[in-house]
Design a protein around this motif. Structure first.
Motif, short mmCIF file in Angstrom:
data_model
loop_
_atom_site.label_atom_id
_atom_site.label_comp_id
_atom_site.label_asym_id
_atom_site.label_seq_id
_atom_site.Cartn_x
_atom_site.Cartn_y
_atom_site.Cartn_z
N CYS A 52 47.23 1.02 -9.49
CA CYS A 52 48.61 1.14 -9.98
C CYS A 52 48.71 0.32 -11.25
CB CYS A 52 49.58 0.63 -8.91
SG CYS A 52 51.28 0.71 -9.45
N ARG B 285 43.20 5.65 -14.59
CA ARG B 285 44.58 5.23 -14.79
C ARG B 285 44.70 3.73 -14.54
NH1 ARG B 285 49.45 5.86 -11.74
NH2 ARG B 285 49.54 3.61 -12.12
N LYS C 97 54.57 -2.23 -16.35
CA LYS C 97 55.02 -1.71 -15.06
C LYS C 97 56.55 -1.71 -14.97
CE LYS C 97 52.90 -0.38 -12.42
NZ LYS C 97 52.40 1.04 -12.41
N PRO C 98 57.14 -0.53 -14.81
CA PRO C 98 58.60 -0.49 -14.63
C PRO C 98 58.92 -0.79 -13.17
CG PRO C 98 57.68 1.75 -14.67
CD PRO C 98 56.52 0.78 -14.69
N GLU D 2 50.87 4.14 -18.62
CA GLU D 2 52.31 4.39 -18.79
C GLU D 2 52.88 3.53 -19.92
OE1 GLU D 2 54.68 4.03 -15.21
OE2 GLU D 2 56.55 4.29 -16.32
N GLN E 46 51.33 8.11 -20.47
CA GLN E 46 52.12 8.54 -19.32
C GLN E 46 53.59 8.17 -19.52
OE1 GLN E 46 50.42 7.59 -15.46
NE2 GLN E 46 52.43 7.07 -14.63
N GLY F 57 56.74 7.76 -17.28
CA GLY F 57 56.98 7.62 -15.85
C GLY F 57 58.27 8.30 -15.40
N ALA F 58 58.40 8.40 -14.08
CA ALA F 58 59.56 9.06 -13.49
C ALA F 58 60.87 8.46 -14.01
CB ALA F 58 59.49 8.91 -11.97
N ARG F 59 60.88 7.13 -14.16
CA ARG F 59 62.12 6.46 -14.57
C ARG F 59 62.49 6.73 -16.01
NH1 ARG F 59 59.27 4.66 -11.03
NH2 ARG F 59 60.05 3.92 -9.03
N LYS G 126 55.70 12.66 -15.89
CA LYS G 126 56.06 12.68 -14.48
C LYS G 126 57.46 13.26 -14.29
CE LYS G 126 53.01 9.51 -12.41
NZ LYS G 126 53.01 8.70 -11.18
N ARG H 281 55.56 14.03 -8.58
CA ARG H 281 55.27 12.75 -7.91
C ARG H 281 56.27 12.45 -6.80
NH1 ARG H 281 59.19 9.56 -7.59
NH2 ARG H 281 58.19 7.62 -8.24
N ASP I 253 50.76 13.89 -7.83
CA ASP I 253 50.51 12.48 -7.50
C ASP I 253 50.94 12.24 -6.06
OD1 ASP I 253 50.89 9.77 -7.01
OD2 ASP I 253 52.02 9.37 -8.83
N HIS J 79 52.39 8.17 -5.13
CA HIS J 79 53.80 7.79 -5.24
C HIS J 79 54.68 8.73 -4.41
CE1 HIS J 79 52.02 5.70 -8.65
NE2 HIS J 79 52.93 4.80 -8.41
N GLU K 299 46.10 6.69 -6.68
CA GLU K 299 45.93 5.25 -6.86
C GLU K 299 44.80 4.74 -5.96
OE1 GLU K 299 50.12 3.76 -8.73
OE2 GLU K 299 49.88 3.45 -6.57
#
Ligand code: PEP
Ligand code: MN
Length: 338
Positions: A102, A126, A131-132, A164, A182, A184-186, A207, A237, A269, A272, A298
């Motif tokens: 991760c 990866r 990191k969010p 990311e 990457q 990310g989802a957020r 994502k 994801r 993915d 997650h 991961e």
């Protein structure tokens, strides 16, 4: 709308169509497929029929696109896209496996993970350097130090890398160290960031947002492509639902839905999506059966000591067994794993 040019259309004919569209206020995007060229045109579709495009030399046909996403739509290209990240091609017969921790935590952790996932058959490494995290008190990533370690792991193992980015500053830093970016989802609906990623020209792993509909996800990809960067790979994801037994709910139907609506490759993915180590293998198998072009998994040398997402991280041994299972499955669904 897209204007599909015929196989023999020359530069002058293409330019003429482009000029005519621009003259009437259309925004133009040229898409070069393996076999043909199409001109994506975004503008007022009520006037299309009055432009006489069908009669212009070199034009094969005009395809109106009613969906809000244009450049992402399958009609705009007429074939599946192959996305190249250095020597790795995503979207072809080969199933592409992206694996690694991760977060990048230390030189030893990352290099060990890289060697082990490569040995088992992953082709992309990866590791998060930014990191969010939900909590501001959780480990936020090694930032540039982490990027340097990814570059070192790539140089040693030959694996290509993805990381990311969380804002424009981290994008600026990451673009010099890694091969793929990457989102990310957020950040899936961080539209300025999507545009910046588009301008960077780097291959993008996009994502799906935590609560994004498929259409919103494809519109996010449209932002990237509209900046001239067609190298987008989508990653399902898991989404938020009422179900609490898993971290998220893996929407596997999104894979065939997206493949029907878009020319872009889709990977899954399961880490997650489920949040749980023992669910990663079954959902990986299911993802390939559903038509996914690859997986993002991961893997941590010592998941129990991981600074993030330990419970969903596979040990290198688990990952190796999963790769063996996937290799048995691939031929049955017409795919290969190198
Ligand atoms: C990740 O890949 O480590 C990550 C944070 O993923 P997502 O954006 O899907 O939550
Ligand atoms: Mn994670």
């Amino acid at each position: 709308m897209v204007v599909v040019m015929n196989l023999t259309a020359g530069t002058e004919q293409i330019n003429a169509v482009q000029q005519r569209l621009e003259q009437f206020g259309f925004e133009i995007h040229i898409i070069r497929g393996v076999n043909r060229l199409v001109i994506g045109a975004v503008g007022d579709r009520r006037i299309i029929s009055s432009l006489g495009l069908e009669a212009m030399p070199g034009v094969e046909k005009i395809v109106p696109i009613m969906k809000p996403f244009k450049l992402v739509s399958r009609e705009s290209k007429g074939q599946s896209s192959l996305i190249k990240v250095k020597n790795v091609i995503i979207g072809g017969d080969d199933v592409v496996v992206i694996a690694g921790p991760c977060a990048v935590e230390s030189r030893e952790q990352l290099l060990t993970a890289a060697r082990m996932v490569r040995q088992a058959g992953a082709v992309i490494l990866r590791g998060g350097a930014f990191k969010p995290r939900t909590s501001p008190y959780s480990f936020q990533g090694l930032e540039e130090e982490g990027l340097k370690l990814l570059a070192e792991a790539s140089a040693e193992t030959g694996l290509v890398t993805v990381t990311e980015i969380i804002d424009e500053a981290s994008l600026e830093l990451a673009r010099d160290y890694v091969d793929m970016i990457q989102v990310g989802a957020r950040n899936m609906q961080n539209f300025r960031l999507l545009r910046a990623v588009g301008r960077s020209g780097k291959p993008v792993l996009l994502k799906r947002g935590l609560s994004a509909t498929i259409e919103e996800w494809l519109m996010a990809a449209e932002y990237v492509i509209s900046e001239g960067n067609e190298n987008v790979v989508l990653c399902e994801r898991g989404i938020r639902t009422f179900e609490t037994a898993t971290r998220n709910t893996l929407d596997l139907s999104a894979v065939p839905v997206v493949k029907g609506q878009s020319h872009l490759p889709v990977i899954v993915d399961p880490s997650h999506a489920t949040g749980e180590r023992k669910l990663v293998a079954p959902m990986s198998m299911a993802a390939l059966a559903a038509g996914a072009d690859g997986l993002l998994i991961e893997v941590h040398p010592e998941p129990d000591k991981a600074l993030s997402d330990g419970p969903q991280s596979l040990t290198p041994e688990d990952f190796s067994s999963l790769m063996a299972e996937l290799r048995r499955l691939a031929p049955a669904i017409g795919r290969r794993i190198r």
